[in-house]
Design a protein around this motif. Sequence first.
Motif, PDB file in Angstrom:
ATOM      1  N   GLY A  88      60.630  55.946  37.659  1.00 32.74           N
ATOM      2  CA  GLY A  88      60.131  54.575  37.711  1.00 32.74           C
ATOM      3  C   GLY A  88      59.135  54.401  36.582  1.00 32.74           C
ATOM      4  O   GLY A  88      58.925  55.315  35.786  1.00 32.74           O
ATOM      5  N   PRO A  89      58.505  53.229  36.506  1.00 30.06           N
ATOM      6  CA  PRO A  89      57.492  53.034  35.461  1.00 30.06           C
ATOM      7  C   PRO A  89      56.353  54.039  35.629  1.00 30.06           C
ATOM      8  O   PRO A  89      55.824  54.201  36.726  1.00 30.06           O
ATOM      9  N   ILE A  90      55.993  54.713  34.545  1.00 26.57           N
ATOM     10  CA  ILE A  90      54.914  55.702  34.598  1.00 26.57           C
ATOM     11  C   ILE A  90      53.576  54.983  34.503  1.00 26.57           C
ATOM     12  O   ILE A  90      53.370  54.142  33.627  1.00 26.57           O
ATOM     13  N   ALA A  91      52.679  55.324  35.419  1.00 30.14           N
ATOM     14  CA  ALA A  91      51.324  54.776  35.417  1.00 30.14           C
ATOM     15  C   ALA A  91      50.363  55.861  35.867  1.00 30.14           C
ATOM     16  O   ALA A  91      50.648  56.614  36.791  1.00 30.14           O
ATOM     17  N   ILE A  92      49.239  55.940  35.172  1.00 30.88           N
ATOM     18  CA  ILE A  92      48.195  56.896  35.537  1.00 30.88           C
ATOM     19  C   ILE A  92      46.964  56.068  35.863  1.00 30.88           C
ATOM     20  O   ILE A  92      46.282  55.564  34.968  1.00 30.88           O
ATOM     21  N   ALA A  93      46.702  55.893  37.156  1.00 32.11           N
ATOM     22  CA  ALA A  93      45.651  54.985  37.625  1.00 32.11           C
ATOM     23  C   ALA A  93      44.247  55.458  37.264  1.00 32.11           C
ATOM     24  O   ALA A  93      43.397  54.660  36.910  1.00 32.11           O
TER      25      ALA A  93
END
Length: 156
Positions: A85-90
């Motif tokens: 899925g879309p990669i996100a690093i919060a």
Amino acid sequence: MRHFLAPCLLLAAATTAAHAEEIGSVDTVFKFIGPDHKIVVEAYDDPGVTGVTCYISRAKTGGIKGAFGLAEDKSEASIACRQVGPIAIAKPIKEQEEIFSERTSLIFKRLRIVRMVDAKRHSLVYLTYSDRVIEGSPQNSVAVVAVDRATPMPVK
């Protein structure tokens, strides 16, 4: 009682942070008593990086010892990590961090997954290996997930 309850709750929270989801398995040895020896494929979602899942294949010992959790599983494991899925690093992640650990023998042996950040190549490197308290194993497997350069990779 309160002093005992707080550590138990912390331990429960830590052990549920990242868990394996069994995708499937194949039997490798038939056992008359207890479960068969098998190879299992499990999925682990990276708890610090949304959109990345690692798939591990490894042997699980059956028989009576395996049924009661007394068997020692083999050290060999294979890993494949993918963008799902879309990669996100919060929030910032460590340059090197163990993201999963599971017991593979009664006391001394563990399967581990470590995430490493390769900032120069804008990639996440995942290493799986097995260790023991006394003597570890050189058996290991590595997988890499390239992160789009437009996606920030905040590192602690």
